[in-house]
Design an enzyme around this catalytic site. Structure first.
Site, mmCIF file in Angstrom:
data_model
loop_
_atom_site.group_PDB
_atom_site.id
_atom_site.type_symbol
_atom_site.label_atom_id
_atom_site.label_comp_id
_atom_site.label_asym_id
_atom_site.label_seq_id
_atom_site.Cartn_x
_atom_site.Cartn_y
_atom_site.Cartn_z
ATOM 1 C CB ALA A 88 -0.967 0.021 1.183
ATOM 2 C CB SER A 91 -2.577 3.466 -0.937
ATOM 3 O OG SER A 91 -2.994 2.557 -1.924
ATOM 4 C CG HIS A 143 7.890 8.702 -2.233
ATOM 5 N ND1 HIS A 143 7.496 7.904 -3.296
ATOM 6 C CD2 HIS A 143 7.677 9.979 -2.644
ATOM 7 C CE1 HIS A 143 7.050 8.660 -4.274
ATOM 8 N NE2 HIS A 143 7.147 9.924 -3.921
ATOM 9 C CG HIS A 145 10.001 0.744 -4.637
ATOM 10 N ND1 HIS A 145 9.107 0.636 -3.592
ATOM 11 C CD2 HIS A 145 9.237 0.872 -5.769
ATOM 12 C CE1 HIS A 145 7.873 0.697 -4.065
ATOM 13 N NE2 HIS A 145 7.926 0.846 -5.380
#
Length: 358
Positions: A88, A91, A143, A145
């Site tokens: 998520a 989201s 943000h 990965h």
């Protein structure tokens, strides 16, 4: 007076005049002393008023300095959300995007080549320098990965605030499996890497396919473990322990996908500079933060049982259970539920026995 001069002998008249002169001299002397005393009193009052004004200016200056320092500290904040895929993360990140204009901070996506979660040493140095010195972008919400990066290794005095969200490892893998084939409702027209492969997750497990192999579960542990080689050795016990250590020592808050609303509410309470209004947005907003994988079919009990036989699942699940327990511990001391609604607890500490007394 003329009558007195007629009636009084000359000697008495002289004595009377002398007495009058002495009385007048005494009165003038007393008046002069009173004037001097009044002058001293006025000067003392003036000095006192000056001191009070100076003290007020000093106190106002200290308050302004403290307020400015507090404002500078808030405006110097940096949050890093090194998001794990299919937890998520999009989201939650879209909540940050929805709030950044209103709450006056910057959101920056860390887009690494081929989504590689491990940075080269030179990129690590560049990234640390950007995060700590790029003042035009502060306050900032980064943000991407990428795996955890320890800023203290680079001599940084003030580290960023790390947050994250993790998910049940099998549910995360199933979601990622179908995402690679069908995408999601966020960008439905984008062609995915495995598009056209109609094989279900259960069929993959039954056939022993690589996309659903236990090794694919090994992701949340290395993301929290960091940039050490051992972190990415599948099944490493050292990596598991390092991930646990980082979770409790380096992250301010780690939520779970299954309880995302609680995570959002706690972040708003702890970091209103960034997340003021996040809970209401999550509940009743325009839902730009919601994202769902398309064509996802829940796995059978047989597929789940087969994955759960692997040592890799046991380690990833141990880490998930560890994170869940920590999150629930933090939540129990921050949130209460009543009639199906969540409420933040009020401040339950205060200060006393403050010395020295003013």
């Amino acid at each position: 007076m003329g009558l007195l001069r007629v009636m009084m002998p000359p000697k008495l008249q002289l004595l009377a005049l002398l007495a009058f002169a002495v009385a007048m001299f005494f009165l003038e002397n007393q008046i002069q002393k009173l004037e001097e005393s009044r002058g001293k009193l006025e000067r003392a009052i003036a000095r006192h008023e000056v001191r009070e004004i100076e003290q007020r200016h000093t106190q106002d200056g200290l308050r302004e300095r403290d307020s400015a320092a507090l404002s500078d500290n808030e405006n110097d904040l940096v949050i890093i959300y090194n998001r794990v895929p299919k937890t998520a993360s999009t989201s939650f990140t879209n909540i940050a995007y929805d709030l950044c204009g209103k709450n006056h901070y910057h959101v920056l996506h860390i887009n690494t080549t081929k989504n590689n979660p491990v940075m080269s040493i030179q990129d690590q140095v560049r990234f640390v320098k950007n995060v700590t010195e790029w003042r035009e972008m502060k306050p900032a919400f980064y943000h991407g990965h990428v795996s955890f990066l320890d800023f203290t290794k680079f001599g940084v005095k003030r580290k960023p605030i790390y947050i994250n969200v993790i998910r049940d490892p099998i549910e995360r893998l199933v979601s990622y499996y179908y995402f690679l084939r069908f995408g999601d409702d966020y960008r439905p027209g984008l062609r995915r890497r495995k598009q056209g492969d109609k094989k279900t997750f259960d069929e993959c497990v039954s056939a022993g396919g690589s996309d659903c192999a236990p090794e694919k579960l090994w992701l949340q542990i290395p993301f929290f473990c960091g940039h050490y080689s051992e972190c990415w050795n599948v099944g490493s016990q050292w990596a598991l322990e390092q991930a646990k250590y980082n979770l409790v020592n380096e992250y301010m808050l780690v939520g779970v996908t299954e309880e995302l609303e609680d995570f959002v509410m706690m972040l708003e309470a702890a970091l209103p500079r960034f997340f003021k209004g996040a809970t209401e947005l999550y509940k009743t907003g325009k839902k730009s933060h919601l994202r769902k994988t398309s064509e996802k079919k829940p796995p059978t009990k047989e597929s789940i049982a087969k994955l759960q036989q692997s040592a890799i699942w046991k380690m990833e699940n141990e880490f998930y259970e560890f994170a869940l327990e920590q999150f629930q511990f933090v939540r129990a001391h921050a949130v209460r539920e009543k009639d199906g609604e969540l409420y933040l607890l009020a401040q339950n500490f205060f200060y006393e026995k403050i010395y020295p007394k003013n």
